[in-house]
Design a protein around this motif. Sequence first.
Motif, PDB file in Angstrom:
ATOM      1  N   GLY A  67       0.721  -1.262   0.198  1.00 44.51           N
ATOM      2  CA  GLY A  67       0.095  -0.027   0.028  1.00 44.51           C
ATOM      3  C   GLY A  67       0.942   1.302  -0.169  1.00 44.51           C
ATOM      4  N   SER A  68       0.165   2.431   0.090  1.00 45.20           N
ATOM      5  CA  SER A  68       0.834   3.632   0.083  1.00 45.20           C
ATOM      6  C   SER A  68       1.934   4.000   1.173  1.00 45.20           C
ATOM      7  CB  SER A  68      -0.104   4.886  -0.102  1.00 45.20           C
ATOM      8  OG  SER A  68      -0.997   4.928   0.954  1.00 45.20           O
ATOM      9  N   SER A  69       1.540   3.206   2.398  1.00 47.41           N
ATOM     10  CA  SER A  69       2.573   3.285   3.297  1.00 47.41           C
ATOM     11  C   SER A  69       3.502   2.105   3.346  1.00 47.41           C
ATOM     12  CB  SER A  69       1.661   3.703   4.867  1.00 47.41           C
ATOM     13  OG  SER A  69       1.001   2.465   5.032  1.00 47.41           O
ATOM     14  N   LEU A  70       3.679   1.579   2.455  1.00 47.07           N
ATOM     15  CA  LEU A  70       4.584   0.247   2.127  1.00 47.07           C
ATOM     16  C   LEU A  70       4.073  -0.818   2.966  1.00 47.07           C
ATOM     17  CD1 LEU A  70       7.931   2.010   1.914  1.00 47.07           C
ATOM     18  CD2 LEU A  70       6.580   1.284   0.210  1.00 47.07           C
ATOM     19  N   ASN A  71       2.856  -0.984   3.470  1.00 43.74           N
ATOM     20  CA  ASN A  71       2.433  -2.131   4.306  1.00 43.74           C
ATOM     21  C   ASN A  71       1.919  -3.030   3.243  1.00 43.74           C
ATOM     22  OD1 ASN A  71       0.111  -0.317   3.087  1.00 43.74           O
ATOM     23  ND2 ASN A  71      -1.356  -1.427   4.375  1.00 43.74           N
ATOM     24  N   HIS A  73      -0.162  -5.317   1.199  1.00 41.35           N
ATOM     25  CA  HIS A  73      -1.618  -5.016   0.718  1.00 41.35           C
ATOM     26  C   HIS A  73      -1.620  -5.371  -0.796  1.00 41.35           C
ATOM     27  CE1 HIS A  73      -5.474  -2.718  -0.090  1.00 41.35           C
ATOM     28  NE2 HIS A  73      -4.602  -1.911  -1.244  1.00 41.35           N
TER      29      HIS A  73
END
Length: 160
Positions: A67-71, A73
Amino acid sequence: MPTTDVNTLDSVGSVSCVEETGAVLNMVLRICRRVIAQSLQDHCAGAAQVDKAALHIGAIAFIHRFGSSLNGHVHFHVCAVDGVFEEVAVAGEADAQSSSPSIVFHPASAIDEAAVAQVQADLRRRILRAFVGRGLIEKTDAKEMLGYQHSGFSVDTGVC
């Protein structure tokens, strides 16, 4: 050409240990391709009387793993042409096996909010059914997930 961002695996927490495997990702991508193809075929008036085996979509897909926070996803990005291509045999050719087929494009129309919602619902139902069939989640969990208002399955048809 609309893009289709298909978020499928976020809400299936019990699948986290297998969501990275190629077999599961390929299965989900095949389901996505079939659901998108069916919807496009249904929305192409010019292809209504054509044998479905002769119709093909034009699309490119890739797996986005974060995801956008590098999580973590895992989801797919699919860019699909808004219509279907029909293979048409060239008339009058003596050797139909060696001749190249002609291609006819049938543009889609009336892909509205309801059609997109139907694609999203079909994706969720078919993917959860496939997960149950492979023993990745329990049937009761899948049934519960079908009732979630925010299921983690989303389709966006923004234009690129």
